[in-house]
Design a protein around this motif. Sequence first.
Motif, short mmCIF file in Angstrom:
data_model
loop_
_atom_site.label_atom_id
_atom_site.label_comp_id
_atom_site.label_asym_id
_atom_site.label_seq_id
_atom_site.Cartn_x
_atom_site.Cartn_y
_atom_site.Cartn_z
N UNK A 106 -2.34 0.51 -4.58
CA UNK A 106 -2.14 -0.89 -4.22
C UNK A 106 -1.29 -1.49 -5.32
N UNK A 107 -0.13 -2.02 -4.92
CA UNK A 107 0.87 -2.50 -5.86
C UNK A 107 1.23 -3.95 -5.52
N UNK A 121 0.25 -1.90 -10.68
CA UNK A 121 -0.61 -1.04 -9.86
C UNK A 121 -2.04 -1.53 -10.03
N UNK A 122 -2.58 -2.13 -8.96
CA UNK A 122 -3.93 -2.68 -9.02
C UNK A 122 -4.99 -1.62 -8.81
N UNK A 123 -4.68 -0.61 -8.00
CA UNK A 123 -5.65 0.44 -7.69
C UNK A 123 -4.89 1.72 -7.37
N UNK A 124 -5.54 2.84 -7.65
CA UNK A 124 -4.98 4.15 -7.30
C UNK A 124 -6.14 5.05 -6.93
N UNK A 125 -6.03 5.66 -5.76
CA UNK A 125 -7.07 6.56 -5.27
C UNK A 125 -6.46 7.91 -4.93
N UNK A 138 0.88 -1.15 0.00
CA UNK A 138 0.00 0.00 0.00
C UNK A 138 0.93 1.21 0.00
N UNK A 139 0.88 1.98 -1.06
CA UNK A 139 1.86 3.04 -1.28
C UNK A 139 1.16 4.40 -1.21
N UNK A 140 1.68 5.27 -0.35
CA UNK A 140 1.15 6.62 -0.22
C UNK A 140 2.12 7.56 -0.94
N UNK A 141 1.58 8.34 -1.86
CA UNK A 141 2.38 9.29 -2.63
C UNK A 141 1.95 10.71 -2.33
N UNK A 181 6.95 13.72 -4.57
CA UNK A 181 7.97 14.20 -3.62
C UNK A 181 8.15 13.26 -2.43
N UNK A 182 7.20 12.37 -2.22
CA UNK A 182 7.27 11.47 -1.08
C UNK A 182 6.62 10.15 -1.43
N UNK A 183 7.30 9.05 -1.07
CA UNK A 183 6.77 7.70 -1.26
C UNK A 183 6.87 6.98 0.07
N UNK A 184 5.73 6.50 0.56
CA UNK A 184 5.72 5.71 1.79
C UNK A 184 5.02 4.39 1.49
#
Length: 157
Positions: A110-111, A95-99, A69-72, A134-137
């Motif tokens: 969701x990756x 990438x299965x989903x992007x919100x 689960x990736x927060x951008x 600028x940020x990937x968590x």
Amino acid sequence: MTQIDAVGAQILTLLQEDGRMSNARLAEHLGMSETPCWRRLKRLEEAGVIEGYQAVLNRRKLGLGVMAFVQLRCSEHDQAAMAEFQRIVQTTPNILACHNTTGADDFLLIVVARDLDDYSRFVDSTLRRLPGVTSIRSNLSLKEMKASNRLPVTPGR
């Protein structure tokens, strides 16, 4: 929003359980003849309530052992950057989903990846190259406790 009656809700529930169910079997479950059942099903498809049919695959059996689960967070929100961001996200199969979300981060993805090395390569080759990021968590799934794409269907909604 499309109004769903009790029979429509039953059709949707049954098809979410078994998308390959024949019209004859669907009609039998509903206690109706095949022609009216087929008409109702076609109306649900034409209204866009049913968008399509697909097989549900087991990602682990396909060698995709990592789910993240990736927060951008993005610095650029202009139309061109967002269009390019959306194009890349929509054409990247991992990438299965992007919100687009509220809160501190702009997007939640969701990756899936084969393993941690594969995920690391994906972050370097894809996520870090997205426009304006600028940020990937990342939060890695340790145990999947529930995974479903079945929606609750109730009549009158």
